[in-house]
Design a protein around this motif. Structure first.
Motif, short mmCIF file in Angstrom:
data_model
loop_
_atom_site.label_atom_id
_atom_site.label_comp_id
_atom_site.label_asym_id
_atom_site.label_seq_id
_atom_site.Cartn_x
_atom_site.Cartn_y
_atom_site.Cartn_z
N ALA A 50 0.83 -1.21 0.00
CA ALA A 50 0.00 0.00 0.00
C ALA A 50 0.86 1.26 0.00
O ALA A 50 0.57 2.23 -0.71
N TRP A 51 1.98 1.23 0.77
CA TRP A 51 2.83 2.43 0.81
C TRP A 51 3.44 2.74 -0.55
O TRP A 51 3.60 3.88 -0.94
N GLU A 52 3.69 1.65 -1.33
CA GLU A 52 4.30 1.86 -2.64
C GLU A 52 3.29 2.50 -3.60
O GLU A 52 3.65 3.38 -4.40
N PHE A 53 2.04 2.07 -3.47
CA PHE A 53 0.99 2.68 -4.30
C PHE A 53 0.90 4.17 -3.98
O PHE A 53 0.78 5.01 -4.87
N LEU A 54 0.99 4.48 -2.66
CA LEU A 54 0.88 5.89 -2.26
C LEU A 54 2.08 6.69 -2.77
O LEU A 54 1.93 7.85 -3.16
N VAL A 55 3.25 6.06 -2.79
CA VAL A 55 4.42 6.74 -3.32
C VAL A 55 4.20 7.08 -4.80
O VAL A 55 4.48 8.19 -5.26
N ARG A 56 3.67 6.10 -5.53
CA ARG A 56 3.42 6.35 -6.96
C ARG A 56 2.35 7.43 -7.15
O ARG A 56 2.44 8.26 -8.05
N LEU A 57 1.35 7.36 -6.27
CA LEU A 57 0.29 8.35 -6.35
C LEU A 57 0.86 9.75 -6.07
O LEU A 57 0.50 10.72 -6.75
N ALA A 58 1.76 9.81 -5.10
CA ALA A 58 2.38 11.09 -4.74
C ALA A 58 3.14 11.66 -5.93
O ALA A 58 3.15 12.86 -6.18
N HIS A 59 3.78 10.74 -6.70
CA HIS A 59 4.51 11.16 -7.88
C HIS A 59 3.56 11.81 -8.88
O HIS A 59 3.86 12.85 -9.48
N GLU A 60 2.39 11.18 -9.06
CA GLU A 60 1.38 11.74 -9.97
C GLU A 60 0.92 13.11 -9.49
O GLU A 60 0.68 14.01 -10.29
N LEU A 61 0.78 13.24 -8.16
CA LEU A 61 0.21 14.47 -7.60
C LEU A 61 1.27 15.50 -7.26
O LEU A 61 0.95 16.54 -6.70
N ASN A 62 2.54 15.12 -7.51
CA ASN A 62 3.64 16.03 -7.17
C ASN A 62 3.72 16.37 -5.70
O ASN A 62 3.87 17.52 -5.30
N ILE A 63 3.57 15.38 -4.87
CA ILE A 63 3.70 15.58 -3.42
C ILE A 63 5.06 15.01 -3.01
O ILE A 63 5.51 13.99 -3.56
N ASP A 64 5.67 15.62 -2.04
CA ASP A 64 6.97 15.12 -1.57
C ASP A 64 6.73 13.98 -0.58
O ASP A 64 6.67 14.17 0.62
N PHE A 65 6.57 12.79 -1.11
CA PHE A 65 6.25 11.63 -0.28
C PHE A 65 6.99 10.47 -0.92
O PHE A 65 6.62 9.99 -1.99
N LYS A 66 8.12 10.06 -0.31
CA LYS A 66 8.98 9.11 -1.01
C LYS A 66 9.52 8.07 -0.02
O LYS A 66 10.09 8.42 1.02
N PHE A 67 9.29 6.81 -0.31
CA PHE A 67 9.91 5.73 0.44
C PHE A 67 10.44 4.72 -0.56
O PHE A 67 9.82 4.49 -1.60
N ASN A 68 11.56 4.09 -0.22
CA ASN A 68 12.08 3.06 -1.10
C ASN A 68 11.73 1.65 -0.62
O ASN A 68 11.75 0.70 -1.39
N SER A 69 11.48 1.54 0.68
CA SER A 69 11.16 0.21 1.19
C SER A 69 10.35 0.36 2.46
O SER A 69 10.25 1.44 3.04
N ALA A 70 9.80 -0.76 2.89
CA ALA A 70 9.03 -0.74 4.13
C ALA A 70 9.94 -0.38 5.31
O ALA A 70 9.49 0.20 6.29
N ARG A 71 11.21 -0.74 5.19
CA ARG A 71 12.15 -0.38 6.25
C ARG A 71 12.18 1.14 6.45
O ARG A 71 12.23 1.63 7.56
N GLU A 72 12.17 1.84 5.33
CA GLU A 72 12.21 3.31 5.44
C GLU A 72 10.94 3.84 6.09
O GLU A 72 10.99 4.76 6.89
N VAL A 73 9.80 3.24 5.72
CA VAL A 73 8.55 3.65 6.36
C VAL A 73 8.67 3.43 7.86
O VAL A 73 8.35 4.31 8.67
N PHE A 74 9.17 2.26 8.20
CA PHE A 74 9.24 1.93 9.62
C PHE A 74 10.22 2.86 10.35
O PHE A 74 9.95 3.30 11.47
N GLN A 75 11.33 3.16 9.68
CA GLN A 75 12.30 4.07 10.32
C GLN A 75 11.67 5.42 10.60
O GLN A 75 11.92 6.03 11.64
N GLU A 76 10.81 5.86 9.68
CA GLU A 76 10.17 7.15 9.91
C GLU A 76 9.17 7.08 11.07
O GLU A 76 9.04 8.02 11.86
N ILE A 77 8.49 5.93 11.16
CA ILE A 77 7.57 5.74 12.29
C ILE A 77 8.35 5.81 13.59
O ILE A 77 7.97 6.49 14.55
#
Lengths: 580, 430
Positions: free
Chosen positions: A519-546
């Motif tokens: 799901a996070w990857e879909f949101l990253v792609r969606l952010a790209h479409e919408l030009n939002i600064d929302f970028k993760f490369n892996s679930a690890r990165e999501v978790f690190q931010e949490i």
């Protein structure tokens, strides 16, 4: 510190301990069948024989008697002792099969006797490959049998209950299953009947073995006498890859192993975790293998003229982004879910937060009285605490229904939650709104959503869940999606064929790979479409931010979760763990 | 009274008194005197003193193992206010043993009195009498005797006006040999499957329902009133020095007058066969004697000279006293058939808990059946002996030993009979 000598090596021990448990704790080997660390000790298989002796203590001199060489005089027990029931005492001397011919003989004799009435049908037995009897016979057994008579015949293929099948001929009467129902699940449904070599375990006449924990007896059965009616004859052990994971059917979050073959989950077995489930898990959690295999959403789906059609990812992204751009952020209702992971919920809330909708809601699925005081909790979802800790607004079913049907919202983004199936809103109510559903399986919600995005299950990516005790645990990818590869992804576990198969072993096909992304990857792609600064490369990165951004999760990492079998978020002190 | 004067011995456990099983007759002949004596003067007869008297008398358990009874009683921990139990073992299922039956039938009150004294000595308030289920009539007799004792105030609350209370429960077994083993007897009493328990803990620490328990044979308890009445010195004077007291010899098999005979311990086997039992049927020679129930190693008929029925003499001769249930086999006996029948019994009665016994007893029986049918080979005889070593001392209880010993000793002591039955076989050397 008390000392014990095992095969001439000195060990120290503290407190009361049985010799067999001590030997296993120290990584030494001693064969056994009936012993189980969580159950009482019947000492009936007579396999863990050792020679045991104690130093002669002279009460007058208050010291151990010594021989002419200055060595302690050891008085050995006249018979071979079963190590499982033998208490370790200070100065005890143990000889195992490593040093004692007598013990080797004793273990071999016991195996020969066990095997005389055992059918030796390993080629068609489900236990083969993970069968203690098979392993020990190869290792310690006699080469052949001197038994030249007809074997005892006992009932075969008895359906003990809805989930367990008995083959009494294979049974070696270790009574582990009987002790499990007596001592752990406390249903007391099994007992040994008959006498002598006609013994076998069965339920009382007319009763079913319908214990909610019944399949655990299959796991602890040291032979193939008890088999799971569901898994029977489906796969051989050596064809499957075993991946540590957690049970997501229940708030308890039992530690499990997922067994996959050709990207299908074949079965689920419990994994030892002293903090949560010991060696056990409820039968309901084992049924969950179906949610990974069956009825999956593969490829996005988009409603066109009230007709659901398969769509490309690009088209789904465009449809979604166009819809989002066409309305105000406060017209979006963001519905998280206790069924989805910490990472997915966080990513969802963060994404829409950046978009301008700070509010995300979820409705926990707790049914009072539906659980028990063992491994089934009232909470039916695996991540209720996780959603709470992330600060997602907790609503009851009625309030969530009011939100969804409210005119304020023009777009409903639903993560995983089957709001129609849970009867929070009706299909018509949801169909009257534009909804985007990020889900794993086809259900009543996906049927009426305008855009359906297939996301990965717990078996396909790493995600963490926080159970009802507030303990965070994580999963490890067990099966491939269309976009992952077992041989390239070092995080994935491997089976025998992954390791040893050649490129000519065409045992892996693409047909069971699901077209889905996290799901996070879909949101990253969606952010790209919408030009939002929302970028993760892996679930690890999501978790690190949490971890960095949320107090509840501070100091937690995947590595810690792995090495400590989960981390208690309320008490993040490093816990001393004794892995048996 | 030594065993030499056995002809002038007057029985005390089964005296020749008409209607001795009736409580009035028993009382008239001094019955319950020992109990009255103790309860009247409890400061003189403290529980410790009673235990010591029994210990000094040299009374050894009559159930087969022959452990000093008073010593066993002294293993009971100090009373802690919780329940404690006596389980009286009347399961007697060993083939060739039928001595407790005569106590149930002819002298139940001396057992009841002995058990009450035992309960007093160990501060116990509940006595279970476990009788094998096949003894239906004898269970009824025992129940009648217990009811009578309750009526007369020997059992129940405040016995004979003292502070001491005992309850006695007669319990019927359900037909399993293994329930004569003390720990499976306890499991059976608790209502569970008769599986022997792992020792330690011993029954004196954790017995019935996890509480201290003493298990004694019926005959053992029947001896106790006589020790209290006449003193330990008197009792020690009866029979063999290391195995004092009268014994109930159950003589069966090919003799002219089989039956239960009470004589001092240490009787010559030959005296018992040719004197008490009036010789072998048809004047034949004795081929074998099983001295104490079918599990004890059989003695050859030509090695009986001077062998006495006490534990030391029998150990020297290569057997055991066991329960004193003797079986005499004459020269026409087919030892293969006999041994197969014994093995069949142990195969049928193995509880199936431990591997060596569960599988070994069946293998022994099947091999013996093969030899009996004439299909055996000499190798099978060696296999039998090998199997015996695989079973002996490898199990929780002694049933595996009980099954292996008769095989081992019958095959070694009567090997010519077995060799005569097996096929002549020639094996190539390479």
């Amino acid at each position: 510190m008390a000392e014990i000598f095992i095969d001439n090596k000195r060990f120290e021990f503290e407190g009361p301990t049985k010799v067999l448990q001590f030997i296993l704790d120290n990584g030494l080997e001693l064969p056994f069948f009936c012993y189980h660390p969580s159950l009482s000790i019947p000492a009936n298989c007579r396999k863990c024989f050792v020679e045991a002796g104690q130093p002669v203590f002279n009460r007058e001199t208050n010291s151990f008697e010594l021989d002419e060489n200055g060595e302690r005089v050891i008085r050995f027990f006249p018979k071979l002792m079963t190590a499982c029931s033998l208490d370790a005492t200070d100065g005890m001397v143990i000889k195992t099969h490593v040093t004692s011919e007598l013990v080797r003989r004793g273990q071999k004799d016991t195996l020969e006797l066990i095997l005389i009435n055992h059918p030796l049908d390993c080629p068609i037995c489900d236990q083969a490959g993970e069968c203690p009897l098979q392993i020990q016979t190869y290792k310690y057994g006699p080469e052949g049998s001197r038994f030249e008579h007809k074997k005892v015949h006992k009932p075969k293929r008895i359906q003990l209950g809805p989930r367990v099948v008995l083959d009494a001929e294979r049974c070696i009467n270790c009574t582990r299953c009987v002790r499990f129902t007596d001592e752990i699940s406390k249903s007391k449904q099994l007992t040994i009947v008959q006498r002598g070599d006609n013994n076998y375990p069965v339920t009382a006449p007319g009763l079913e073995f319908d214990d909610p924990y019944s399949v655990n007896t299959v796991d602890i059965c040291p032979v193939g006498a008890l088999t799971s009616s569901d898994f029977r004859f489906k796969a051989r052990v050596w064809e499957m890859s075993q991946t540590p994971s957690i049970d997501i059917t229940n708030g308890k979050g039992c530690s499990i192993d997922i067994w996959t073959r050709d990207n299908l989950v074949m079965r689920i077995t419990p994994r030892y975790n002293p903090h949560i489930n010991d060696y056990w898990m409820p039968d309901a959690g084992r049924e969950a293998y179906k949610i990974y295999n069956e009825n999956r959403i593969s490829r996005p789906e988009v409603n066109v003229d009230n007709q659901k059609i398969k769509s490309s990812w690009n088209n789904a992204l465009l449809t979604t982004s166009e819809k989002i751009q066409s309305i105000q952020p406060n017209e979006i209702l963001v519905v998280g879910s206790a069924y989805a992971s910490v990472e997915d919920n966080f990513a969802l809330a963060k994404f829409f937060g950046q978009l301008g909708q700070e509010k995300a809601v979820f409705a926990p699925n707790i049914i009072e009285g539906s659980g028990d005081d063992f491994l089934i909790s009232d909470d039916l979802a695996p991540n209720t605490s996780g959603c709470e800790f992330l600060g997602i607004d907790q609503l009851d079913k009625e309030k969530l229904a009011a939100e969804i049907t409210s005119d304020q919202y023009k777009l409903i983004v639903i993560l995983h939650e089957d709001v129609v199936g849970r009867q929070i809103v009706t299909a018509d109510q949801l169909a009257s709104k534009f909804s985007i559903y990020l889900g794993t399986n086809k259900n009543q919600t996906s049927a009426v959503s305008n855009v359906v995005i297939p996301v990965t299950t717990a078996a396909e990516h790493f995600v963490s869940y926080v159970n009802v005790q507030g303990r965070i645990q994580r999963t490890i990818p067990a099966k491939e999606t269309l976009y992952t590869n077992r041989r390239l992804d070092l995080e994935m576990s491997m089976g025998r064929l992954d390791h040893f198969g050649t490129q000519f072993d065409n045992w892996v096909t693409d047909k069971n790979k699901i077209d889905c992304i996290p799901a996070w990857e879909f949101l990253v792609r969606l952010a790209h479409e919408l030009n939002i600064d929302f970028k993760f490369n892996s679930a690890r990165e999501v978790f690190q931010e949490i971890v960095a951004g949320t107090d509840h999760f501070s100091d937690v990492s995947y590595e810690r979760i792995d090495s400590e079998l989960g981390v208690d978020l309320a008490n993040k002190q490093k816990e001393e763990l004794n892995l048996a | 009274m030594s065993a030499i004067d056995w002809k002038s011995y007057t029985p005390i456990l089964i005296p020749n008194i008409k209607d001795y099983h009736k409580i009035d007759v028993y009382e008239k002949h001094g019955g319950y005197g020992g109990l009255k004596k103790i309860l009247k003067d409890q400061t003189e007869f403290t529980p410790e003193k009673v235990t010591n008297t029994v210990k000094d008398s040299g009374l050894r358990g009559r159930g087969g193992a022959g452990f000093n009874t008073g010593l066993k009683w002294s293993f009971m921990p100090k009373p802690d206010g919780g329940p404690r139990y006596i389980a009286a073992n009347g399961d007697e299922s060993e083939p060739g043993t039928f001595k407790d039956r005569v106590i149930f039938e002819y002298n139940p009150h001396s057992f009841i009195e002995g058990a009450i004294i035992g309960a007093y000595a160990m501060s116990i308030t509940t006595v279970y009498v476990y009788i094998r289920g096949e003894y239906r009539s004898w269970i009824n007799m025992m129940q009648k005797a217990v009811d009578d004792a309750y009526e007369k105030g020997y059992l129940g609350k405040n016995i004979l006006g003292s502070e001491f209370s005992v309850d006695m429960v007669v319990h019927s077994g359900a037909g399993a040999y293994i329930c004569g083993e003390e720990s499976s007897l306890m499991e059976s009493l608790e209502g569970k499957r008769g599986y022997p328990r792992v020792k330690p803990p011993f029954p004196a620490q954790k017995g019935l329902w996890g509480r201290p328990t003493t298990i004694n044979n019926i005959e053992t308890f029947a001896n106790v009133p006589h020790i209290i009445n006449n003193g330990s010195e008197w009792y020690k004077g009866i029979g063999a020095s290391t195995h004092a007291g009268p014994l109930l010899y159950g003589i069966s098999g090919h003799v002219n007058r089989p039956g239960v005979y009470e004589y001092p311990s240490g009787m010559l086997i030959t005296d018992l066969i040719h004197g008490a039992a009036q010789g072998v049927r048809g004047g034949k020679k004795v081929k074998a004697v099983i001295p104490g129930g079918s599990s004890t190693p059989p003695l050859r008929g030509d090695s009986l000279e001077g062998v006495r029925m006490d534990s030391d003499s029998l150990r020297e001769a290569g057997s055991m006293l066991g329960t004193g249930g003797m079986c005499i086999l004459d020269e026409d006996t087919d030892m293969v058939d006999f041994l197969w029948r014994v093995s069949h019994f142990y195969h049928h009665e193995s509880c199936g808990q431990c591997t060596p016994c569960r599988e070994g007893t069946g293998w022994l029986e099947k091999t013996l059946l093969k030899i009996k049918r004439g299909d055996g080979t000499v190798r099978d005889l060696d296999l039998l002996l090998d199997l015996c070593s695989q079973m002996e001392g490898r199990t929780i209880c002694a049933l595996a030993d009980a099954a292996a010993w008769p095989v081992r000793y019958t095959v070694t002591r009567f090997r010519e009979d077995f060799e005569a039955r097996v096929k002549k076989t020639v094996y190539a050397l390479a």
